[in-house]
Design a protein around this motif. Structure first.
Motif, mmCIF file in Angstrom:
data_model
loop_
_atom_site.group_PDB
_atom_site.id
_atom_site.type_symbol
_atom_site.label_atom_id
_atom_site.label_comp_id
_atom_site.label_asym_id
_atom_site.label_seq_id
_atom_site.Cartn_x
_atom_site.Cartn_y
_atom_site.Cartn_z
ATOM 1 N N MET A 22 0.845 -1.193 0.000
ATOM 2 C CA MET A 22 0.000 0.000 0.000
ATOM 3 C C MET A 22 0.883 1.247 0.000
ATOM 4 O O MET A 22 1.918 1.290 0.671
ATOM 5 C CB MET A 22 -0.922 0.001 1.225
ATOM 6 C CG MET A 22 -1.890 1.178 1.270
ATOM 7 S SD MET A 22 -2.942 1.170 2.758
ATOM 8 C CE MET A 22 -3.909 -0.300 2.482
ATOM 9 N N TYR A 23 0.456 2.263 -0.769
ATOM 10 C CA TYR A 23 1.230 3.494 -0.902
ATOM 11 C C TYR A 23 0.334 4.701 -0.660
ATOM 12 O O TYR A 23 -0.863 4.679 -0.955
ATOM 13 C CB TYR A 23 1.845 3.597 -2.300
ATOM 14 C CG TYR A 23 2.816 2.497 -2.624
ATOM 15 C CD1 TYR A 23 4.176 2.658 -2.403
ATOM 16 C CD2 TYR A 23 2.367 1.280 -3.135
ATOM 17 C CE1 TYR A 23 5.079 1.647 -2.697
ATOM 18 C CE2 TYR A 23 3.248 0.259 -3.433
ATOM 19 C CZ TYR A 23 4.607 0.444 -3.203
ATOM 20 O OH TYR A 23 5.490 -0.563 -3.494
ATOM 21 N N ARG A 28 -2.192 -1.198 -3.667
ATOM 22 C CA ARG A 28 -3.242 -0.250 -3.298
ATOM 23 C C ARG A 28 -2.646 1.137 -3.065
ATOM 24 O O ARG A 28 -1.559 1.260 -2.470
ATOM 25 C CB ARG A 28 -3.988 -0.724 -2.050
ATOM 26 C CG ARG A 28 -5.084 0.253 -1.570
ATOM 27 C CD ARG A 28 -5.848 -0.315 -0.397
ATOM 28 N NE ARG A 28 -6.675 -1.432 -0.810
ATOM 29 C CZ ARG A 28 -7.874 -1.320 -1.357
ATOM 30 N NH1 ARG A 28 -8.388 -0.110 -1.579
ATOM 31 N NH2 ARG A 28 -8.571 -2.368 -1.685
ATOM 32 N N ASP A 88 -3.754 4.615 -1.181
ATOM 33 C CA ASP A 88 -4.769 5.110 -0.246
ATOM 34 C C ASP A 88 -4.106 6.042 0.767
ATOM 35 O O ASP A 88 -2.882 6.072 0.912
ATOM 36 C CB ASP A 88 -5.426 3.943 0.488
ATOM 37 C CG ASP A 88 -6.863 4.234 0.875
ATOM 38 O OD1 ASP A 88 -7.249 5.427 0.883
ATOM 39 O OD2 ASP A 88 -7.607 3.285 1.175
ATOM 40 N N TYR A 144 -3.451 6.760 4.588
ATOM 41 C CA TYR A 144 -3.468 5.925 5.779
ATOM 42 C C TYR A 144 -2.472 6.444 6.803
ATOM 43 O O TYR A 144 -1.596 7.269 6.504
ATOM 44 C CB TYR A 144 -3.128 4.471 5.430
ATOM 45 C CG TYR A 144 -1.744 4.273 4.835
ATOM 46 C CD1 TYR A 144 -0.619 4.110 5.645
ATOM 47 C CD2 TYR A 144 -1.553 4.263 3.453
ATOM 48 C CE1 TYR A 144 0.632 3.934 5.111
ATOM 49 C CE2 TYR A 144 -0.287 4.080 2.907
ATOM 50 C CZ TYR A 144 0.799 3.913 3.747
ATOM 51 O OH TYR A 144 2.054 3.740 3.208
ATOM 52 N N ALA A 162 -1.119 -4.136 4.567
ATOM 53 C CA ALA A 162 -1.404 -4.855 3.323
ATOM 54 C C ALA A 162 -0.301 -5.861 3.049
ATOM 55 O O ALA A 162 0.814 -5.743 3.577
ATOM 56 C CB ALA A 162 -1.521 -3.875 2.155
#
Length: 566
Positions: free
Chosen positions: A49-50, A130, A132, A134, A504
């Motif tokens: 996730m990034y 992904r 998003d 966060y 993730a």
């Protein structure tokens, strides 16, 4: 299949025509599915996730079924959640089978799942990540429920653990919720009943012993009997921990399944689907718990029935498998196997059945391969027994793995006999599974064959070891990473903060991924006993006159592409 044939993916008809001294001897055809895949590719990103504005680091690893690197070129493309093409690289060269690329994300990229696609000659692969907004979690909450529950259980033990990413326990308060996941709620679309437990103090770990009556209270009136736990469905356990110092709340979930029995039985895949009158039939019964742990020491009663006799045998489970060797009567026309075992947890009887069909041969000639194990390790020797109901003096054999012919040869006996043995040295090329085919050509030209599959514990020829110089460091300190491998190895290293892995999947390449990929090269197992002319020998262009015909002097084989059904 010859590499130089310009074949497309799809079904083909393989036609074989045998011509003897007096004209046409036989004609036959079978269907082949051509798969162009000959190289595997793994796509790895540094994170799963990034955030917007971060850079996606990518690594592509391509290798052949032999696990040797592929050094060609590939095309790489990246699409966003709306399937827009964001980036594309052509002719990306793989150095020692590895290539690298990176993609800086904009400040306001589309949020959601992005896709990386890699394609090239006889290879293709896809991976997702992904994007998003966060905040990295500071601690992790895990829920450990029972591995399984049976309807007669009287209590449910649950353990909740809350630890910071650096390993220290979290102090705070815990809230638990329990609910059932069943077909009833899915069918009627009703929200499940919830059991809630609040304001529980936790200091790293908290264990509970919950009376099953509280779980039974979650069952709907739909169920007429509430004296037991359900026999199907799942119990979901959600745990939320609020940190004492900051008030931060994080959650974790555990799932456990309900069963009517704590163990399960089935005939192992190595048990033949056919039997041969007058020869031994080897049945392996797999006995495991519902969460696939091998059962040890239990007795299994296996009843072997034919129209001639019905005989029960008591065999002991060793390593999760009970083995029965049954001598099939010569005149048997059918065979039925029934296995029974008592569930040690519930006292109920668990059963399994197998109904192998009779093998077919124009002359009722059969051979049989047997071995004492269905799994082995690299570097060992695998001994096979070969029995037949007729005399032979020459035995041919072939070993296949990963879709390729690994070993082939023959054994010339000093004199005609009805039994012999084969010894096969297990090599790296045979992992993770191999199939041995043995066959005899009778005096009238009939090919009589048998085959067995064996699982081979994978072992990599290049053993890699990674270690840190210490187990704990302060922020800003240097850490020494040592990688040991064979000389001249190409080494690629990835490192990621543990908290990122909690958000993730980090897209790591594991041994299980490699094993699954290697198994994708295995071709289908031929059914020798029902059609001695079809299958392995024919696909390898070793064509003999089966079904009672004599060996022909020449053969013709050709392919016809079948028309698409769509």
């Amino acid at each position: 299949m010859p590499n130089q044939l310009p074949l497309e993916d799809g079904p083909y008809s393989l036609h074989a025509i045998g011509i003897g001294a007096h004209g046409l001897t036989f004609m036959d055809a079978t269907t082949l599915i051509v798969d162009q895949k000959c190289v595997s590719v793994f796509i790895q990103t540094d994170k799963g996730m990034y955030k917007p504005g971060q850079t996606v680091l990518m690594r592509f690893i391509a290798y052949k079924p032999t696990l040797l690197p592929y050094s060609g070129t590939v095309e790489v493309s990246i699409t966003d959640p709306n399937d827009n093409l964001i980036a594309k690289w052509k002719d990306v060269r793989l150095d020692s089978g590895v290539a690298f690329r990176d993609l800086p994300l904009s400040i306001e990229p589309p949020l959601g799942m992005w896709a990386i696609s890699v394609s090239g000659k006889c290879l293709e692969g896809k991976q997702t990540f992904r994007v998003d907004k966060y905040v990295l979690p500071k601690f992790e909450v895990t829920v450990k429920p029972p591995s399984l529950l049976v309807s007669s259980d009287t209590s449910v033990e649950v353990t909740v653990t809350a630890k910071y990413t650096y390993g220290q326990p979290v102090k705070g308060t815990l809230e638990l919720t329990f609910y059932l996941i069943t077909r009833y709620y899915s069918y009627y679309g009703k929200p499940p009943k919830i059991l809630r437990m609040s304001n529980i103090k936790i200091d790293g770990t908290k264990a509970f012993m919950l009376d099953s009556s509280k779980i039974r209270s979650l069952r709907e009136e739909y169920y007429m009997v509430k004296t037991n736990l359900p026999s199907s469905g799942q119990l979901a356990i959600n745990a939320s921990v609020t940190e004492e110092l900051t008030g931060t709340t994080l959650s974790g979930q555990g799932l456990t399944s309900f069963y009517s029995h704590s163990i399960k039985m089935e005939f192992h895949e190595s048990t033949s689907k056919t039997f041969k009158p007058g020869l031994s039939f080897v049945a392996r019964v797999l006995v495991t718990t519902q969460d696939n742990k091998p059962v040890e020491g239990n007795n299994v009663t296996v009843t072997a029935s034919t129209h001639i006799e019905s005989t029960p045998f008591v065999v002991q489970v060793v390593g999760g498998i009970a083995v029965l060797i049954y001598d099939v009567p010569t005149g048997a026309t059918w065979l039925s196997l029934n296995a029974k075992c008592e569930d040690p947890r519930t006292g109920n009887i668990v059963t399994a059945n197998s109904h192998p069909s009779i093998s077919k041969s124009p002359s009722n000639s059969f051979i049989q391969l047997s071995t004492s194990t269905s799994s082995t390790q690299i570097g060992t020797s695998l001994n096979y027994g070969v029995k037949s109901n007729f005399e032979f003096s020459k035995l041919y054999y072939q070993v296949m793995a990963r879709g390729s012919l690994i070993v082939h040869g023959f054994r010339q006996l000093n004199s005609s006999a009805t039994n012999t043995s084969l010894e096969v040295c297990v090599t790296h090329a045979m992992a993770p599974s191999a199939q041995i085919v043995a066959y005899v050509i009778t005096t009238d030209g009939e090919v009589v064959a048998d085959s067995l599959s064996v699982s081979v514990a994978i072992g990599f020829e290049n053993s890699v070891n990674v270690s840190f110089d210490v187990t704990e460091k302060k922020p800003g300190d240097d850490v020494t990473v040592t990688v040991k491998a064979a000389p001249d190895s190409f080494v690629a290293v990835a490192a990621v903060h543990y908290s990122v892995a909690l958000l993730a999947d980090t897209k790591d390449i594991t041994q299980a991924h490699v094993v699954n990929e290697l198994q994708s090269y295995d071709s289908s197992t031929p059914d020798w006993n029902n059609s001695p002319m079809r299958g392995f020998l024919q696909k390898k262009n070793i064509l003999y006159g089966g079904r009672g015909h004599r060996v022909v002097k020449m053969h013709i084989a050709y392919l016809i592409k079948q028309a698409s059904r769509y």
